[in-house]
Design a protein around this motif. Structure first.
Motif, PDB file in Angstrom:
ATOM      1  N   ALA A 312       0.827  -1.211   0.000  1.00  0.00           N
ATOM      2  CA  ALA A 312       0.000   0.000   0.000  1.00  0.00           C
ATOM      3  C   ALA A 312       0.856   1.254   0.000  1.00  0.00           C
ATOM      4  N   GLU A 313       2.063   1.180   0.543  1.00  0.00           N
ATOM      5  CA  GLU A 313       2.945   2.350   0.556  1.00  0.00           C
ATOM      6  C   GLU A 313       3.321   2.793  -0.855  1.00  0.00           C
ATOM      7  N   ILE A 314       3.248   1.898  -1.818  1.00  0.00           N
ATOM      8  CA  ILE A 314       3.491   2.255  -3.224  1.00  0.00           C
ATOM      9  C   ILE A 314       2.160   2.599  -3.887  1.00  0.00           C
ATOM     10  N   GLY A 315       1.204   1.719  -3.804  1.00  0.00           N
ATOM     11  CA  GLY A 315      -0.135   1.992  -4.323  1.00  0.00           C
ATOM     12  C   GLY A 315      -0.264   1.799  -5.818  1.00  0.00           C
ATOM     13  N   ASP A 316       0.366   2.666  -6.586  1.00  0.00           N
ATOM     14  CA  ASP A 316       0.404   2.544  -8.040  1.00  0.00           C
ATOM     15  C   ASP A 316       1.665   3.242  -8.532  1.00  0.00           C
ATOM     16  N   ALA A 317       1.763   3.512  -9.824  1.00  0.00           N
ATOM     17  CA  ALA A 317       3.001   4.074 -10.371  1.00  0.00           C
ATOM     18  C   ALA A 317       3.384   5.392  -9.717  1.00  0.00           C
TER      19      ALA A 317
END
Length: 355
Positions: A312-317
């Motif tokens: 979740a800390e990244i989430g998407d690009a």
């Protein structure tokens, strides 16, 4: 370099073409204008510094197969693999997905380029165009006489994983199993060995990520180019069958090859669980181990965006800068961060394809 405040990221694997093929919007517009679905579209990639990567052509099983993600929430699991695919179905989907990338390139008016050489990628890094490599994940769309391989090569194919996890005429994949060794069955077939030789002749990169251990060693014996796993992690940290043992990592290092760290949480966490509650520090533990065993010049990123549950800390690009910041806070210097984010991928492709 455009957007100098962002560290460019070249990525070892994504499944956005499959998501676009299944979507309700026109794929070119959904990608280029942004649909805010899944992990990737061009506006979000630009915002996160996503400079390019391997765009996978993957043929899903007819009938959908099993719900892999649901099973991978169990403490232990051994996901049953779907049956092999029919050639006619596979070729239809393979052509469809490859054409999607071509149509995106054509509609992009220079914002996206299908790259056939390392020089193409370097030019995209300078100009800010998205550098896309046409990749096949599972060669079900290629016939035993390899005629389709020639067609795809002339269409821009420059990377191929002979198998996804299910078996095909070329070999046997590694299942989704935890805890498990990657030594799960027979490796390449005789046709698979011929496919590797043909890829060497054409200078198509061979992706080892979904091959089981015997298949890995079959490729290592035959291939005369660097050994590359585009989206795999360290088995010593997460004992998932999809991850690479230290012996495999040593062979990759010896070949001056490459491993792309997979963002899929089931291959990161020591407990093998699919959970967004997975920290960037957990990912960096894999980077540290891979750097120790492959070398700082042989490690990069292989997100599996649009094909996996990621932290979740990244989430998407758009979350890629948070990963880059975590790498810096961990103590990687700027030269190392550049290598991990994009330089190592460009260099290993140059060693594989030529300039």
């Amino acid at each position: 370099m455009p957007q100098s405040s962002l560290m460019p990221v070249f990525d070892g694997h994504n499944d956005v073409l499959l998501r676009l093929m299944r979507g309700k919007l026109p794929p070119e517009r959904a990608f280029l204008d942004g649909d805010n679905i899944g992990h990737l579209d061009l506006p979000r990639m630009k915002e996160g510094g996503f400079a390019g990567g391997f765009f996978a052509v993957y043929v899903p099983s007819e009938g959908g197969g099993v719900d892999v993600d649901a099973l991978m929430t169990q403490p232990q699991y051994d996901v049953p693999l779907p049956e092999p695919l029919r050639l006619d179905h596979s070729q239809k989907i393979t052509v469809h997905m490859a054409a999607l990338l071509m149509r995106i390139e054509r509609a992009s008016e220079g914002r996206v380029k299908i790259c056939r050489t390392a020089a193409d990628i370097r030019e995209c890094l300078k100009t800010g165009s998205l550098a896309a490599i046409l990749h096949i994940e599972g060669a079900e769309g290629i016939d035993g006489d390899l005629y389709m391989l020639d067609v795809l090569y002339n269409s821009g194919l420059r990377s191929i994983g002979p198998v996804w996890s299910r078996s095909n005429i070329f070999g046997h994949g590694v299942p989704f199993s935890y805890p498990s060794s990657p030594d799960t069955g027979p490796g390449l077939t005789e046709l698979g060995k011929e496919l590797i030789r043909a890829c060497n002749r054409l200078k198509i990169m061979i992706d080892l990520s979904h091959l089981n251990e015997k298949g890995f060693w079959d490729v290592a014996k035959i291939s005369d180019v660097p050994l590359v796993a585009t989206h795999s992690n360290a088995h010593a940290i997460c004992q998932h069958s999809r991850n690479l043992t230290d012996k495999q990592l040593a062979a990759i290092r010896e070949s001056r090859g490459m491993v792309g760290v997979n963002f899929a949480t089931s291959f990161i966490r020591a407990d093998g669980q699919r959970s967004e509650n997975t920290t960037l520090e957990d990912m960096i533990r894999h980077m540290d181990h891979l750097i120790e065993h492959v070398g700082v010049d042989g490690v990069g990123l292989g997100s599996d965006f649009d094909g996996a549950t990621i932290p979740a800390e990244i989430g998407d690009a758009r979350g890629l800068p948070r990963l880059v910041d975590a790498m810096r806070k961990h103590g990687y210097d700027e030269a190392t961060v550049r290598k991990l984010c994009y330089e190592n991928w460009v260099n290993v492709l140059e060693r594989t394809w030529g300039a």
